[in-house]
Design a protein around this motif. Structure first.
Motif, mmCIF file in Angstrom:
data_model
loop_
_atom_site.group_PDB
_atom_site.id
_atom_site.type_symbol
_atom_site.label_atom_id
_atom_site.label_comp_id
_atom_site.label_asym_id
_atom_site.label_seq_id
_atom_site.Cartn_x
_atom_site.Cartn_y
_atom_site.Cartn_z
ATOM 1 N N ALA A 37 47.668 -14.976 -16.655
ATOM 2 C CA ALA A 37 46.607 -14.171 -17.293
ATOM 3 C C ALA A 37 45.328 -14.520 -16.530
ATOM 4 C CB ALA A 37 46.517 -14.500 -18.766
ATOM 5 N N PHE A 38 44.514 -15.432 -17.086
ATOM 6 C CA PHE A 38 43.354 -16.022 -16.390
ATOM 7 C C PHE A 38 42.350 -14.991 -15.893
ATOM 8 C CE2 PHE A 38 47.054 -18.908 -15.622
ATOM 9 C CZ PHE A 38 46.643 -19.904 -16.505
ATOM 10 N N ILE A 39 42.198 -13.884 -16.661
ATOM 11 C CA ILE A 39 41.152 -12.910 -16.279
ATOM 12 C C ILE A 39 40.188 -12.697 -17.457
ATOM 13 C CG2 ILE A 39 42.420 -11.761 -14.432
ATOM 14 C CD1 ILE A 39 42.919 -9.429 -16.479
ATOM 15 N N THR A 40 39.435 -11.600 -17.357
ATOM 16 C CA THR A 40 38.438 -11.281 -18.376
ATOM 17 C C THR A 40 39.111 -10.676 -19.606
ATOM 18 O OG1 THR A 40 38.188 -9.187 -17.229
ATOM 19 C CG2 THR A 40 36.553 -10.891 -16.732
ATOM 20 N N ALA A 87 24.749 -6.104 -20.557
ATOM 21 C CA ALA A 87 26.052 -6.435 -21.169
ATOM 22 C C ALA A 87 26.345 -7.938 -21.076
ATOM 23 C CB ALA A 87 27.157 -5.647 -20.460
ATOM 24 N N SER A 88 26.706 -8.540 -22.203
ATOM 25 C CA SER A 88 27.081 -9.957 -22.208
ATOM 26 C C SER A 88 28.460 -10.123 -21.585
ATOM 27 C CB SER A 88 27.173 -10.478 -23.649
ATOM 28 O OG SER A 88 25.889 -10.618 -24.160
ATOM 29 N N ASP A 117 33.565 -4.999 -22.443
ATOM 30 C CA ASP A 117 34.743 -5.622 -23.084
ATOM 31 C C ASP A 117 34.726 -7.152 -23.100
ATOM 32 O OD1 ASP A 117 36.114 -3.205 -23.510
ATOM 33 O OD2 ASP A 117 36.998 -3.250 -21.495
ATOM 34 N N ASN A 118 34.112 -7.756 -22.072
ATOM 35 C CA ASN A 118 34.371 -9.182 -21.794
ATOM 36 C C ASN A 118 33.515 -10.134 -22.645
ATOM 37 O OD1 ASN A 118 35.316 -11.496 -20.433
ATOM 38 N ND2 ASN A 118 33.731 -11.300 -18.851
#
Ligand SMILES: NC(=O)c1ccc[n+]([C@@H]2O[C@H](COP(=O)([O-])OP(=O)(O)OC[C@H]3O[C@@H](n4cnc5c(N)ncnc54)[C@H](OP(=O)(O)O)[C@@H]3O)[C@@H](O)[C@H]2O)c1
Length: 327
Positions: free
Chosen positions: A109-112, A179-180, A279-280
């Motif tokens: 996985a290891f993504i946003t 965006a945060s 989204d992140n």
């Protein structure tokens, strides 16, 4: 305490290197093995792993399943940090892990944070692997981490941070910069993973591990304040991101084997998810059902972004992908 036998795929890569370091720091808890493809078995990077006390197991993850089952026998935890082009080969690896009786599988996985279903092609390939794992009833943990600090900081006019930057110049502000975004020091990924895989609360769950949550405007403000330099920003609108994303997707469709087209399409998917959709964030992660590693381990102090920038300005940064491998 029982020692877990952990098999790591991708130990010579960026994410895998961080995970390896996290595991090797806790030898009371982990016996570390690396799964290496036959074509890389004699590479100096693999010899370096062996020199650090890692047990090397050689197998082709796209080869015969019986060989993979053999290689996975006696393994408690499999962790995959394989490159994104090889993502779908994990389907067979998961099948072999189930057959070998692996107690926990950590897919790459290891993504946003992003939802499945057409927002990020990279995410959708990973979700295909997760669905396969769930069909197998294989115990798992999905670990996402936000975006690396190492590829999130802007460059400055003096060129002082260029030595640590992957993209130069890097002065783009997307969608007004408000965006945060959830961010992490690549080096903290392994420290988090070592905690998460020992924790029964994270079994069959998704976990978000991160260091900071910042907008691009906040990131640029930190860099300007700590460096004393002014950054001339290049502004990109949501419409421009959407148009460029469509162009990159079309270029990839026309030439699906092109690594460059693959990389450009992935970057535009990230921009669309992180800045157009927003989204992140930890809030969206909670909505999607993720556990928050910061709440699970309140004693764990990840490196903050400001501390990271301080290090980069003091010559203590490190460029990622020195071997020009880009995901
Ligand atoms: N959150 C973020 O900001 C961020 C940033 C970048 C990447 N990522 C994600 O992190 C994950 C790992 O990417 P990375 O950039 O860290 O990887 P990387 O540095 O490119 O390393 C890839 C690793 O996978 C191994 N590998 C590739 N193909 C293989 C195969 N067929 N069989 C066995 N091993 C194979 C490579 O081994 P060899 O030594 O044999 O080549 C290497 O160890 C990806 O899912 C990527 O999308 C996230």
């Amino acid at each position: 305490m029982t020692v877990q036998r952990v098999l790591l795929l991708g130990a010579t890569g960026e994410t895998g290197g961080s995970i390896l370091q996290g595991l090797l720091t806790d030898t009371e808890s982990f016996e570390v093995h690396a799964l290496v493809r036959p074509s890389s078995a004699t590479k100096p990077a693999v010899k370096a792993l062996a020199d650090r006390g890692v047990n090397i197991r050689v197998a082709d993850i796209e080869g015969p399943i019986e060989d993979l089952v053999d290689v996975l026998s006696g393994v408690d935890v499999v962790i995959s940090a394989v490159s994104s082009e090889t993502e779908l080969a994990q389907i067979q690896l998961a099948t072999a892990a189930k057959e070998a009786g692996v107690k926990r599988f950590i897919p790459c996985a290891f993504i946003t944070i992003a939802p499945p279903g057409g927002v990020m092609a990279l995410r959708d390939r990973k979700e295909e692997v997760y669905q396969h794992i769930r069909k197998l009833y294989l115990p798992y943990t999905i670990i996402d981490v936000g975006y690396w600090y190492q590829i999130s900081f802007p460059t400055i006019p003096s060129g002082r941070v260029d030595y640590a930057a992957t993209i130069k110049p890097n002065v783009t502000i997307h969608c007004g910069g408000k965006a945060s975004n959830t961010l992490i020091d690549l080096k903290d990924i392994g420290r988090f993973v070592a905690r998460i895989i020992k924790d029964p609360r994270t079994l069959n769950k998704s976990v978000l591990a991160y260091g900071d949550v910042l907008s691009e405007n906040e990131i640029f403000e930190i860099m300007e304040r700590l460096s004393g330099e002014t950054i001339e920003r290049n502004h990109v609108t949501p419409q421009e991101i959407i148009a460029e994303r469509a162009q990159c997707a079309a270029a990839l469709e026309a030439d699906p084997k092109s690594r460059f087209a693959h990389m450009m399409a992935t970057i535009q998917d990230y921009n669309y998810s992180k800045y157009v959709r927003g989204d992140n964030t930890p809030q969206y992660a909670a909505y999607l059902g993720y556990l928050d590693a910061r709440e699970l381990y309140p004693d764990f102090r990840p490196k903050g972004f400001e501390e990271f920038i301080h290090d980069v300005l003091n010559g203590k940064g490190e460029q990622v992908y020195k071997q020009a491998r880009v995901q």
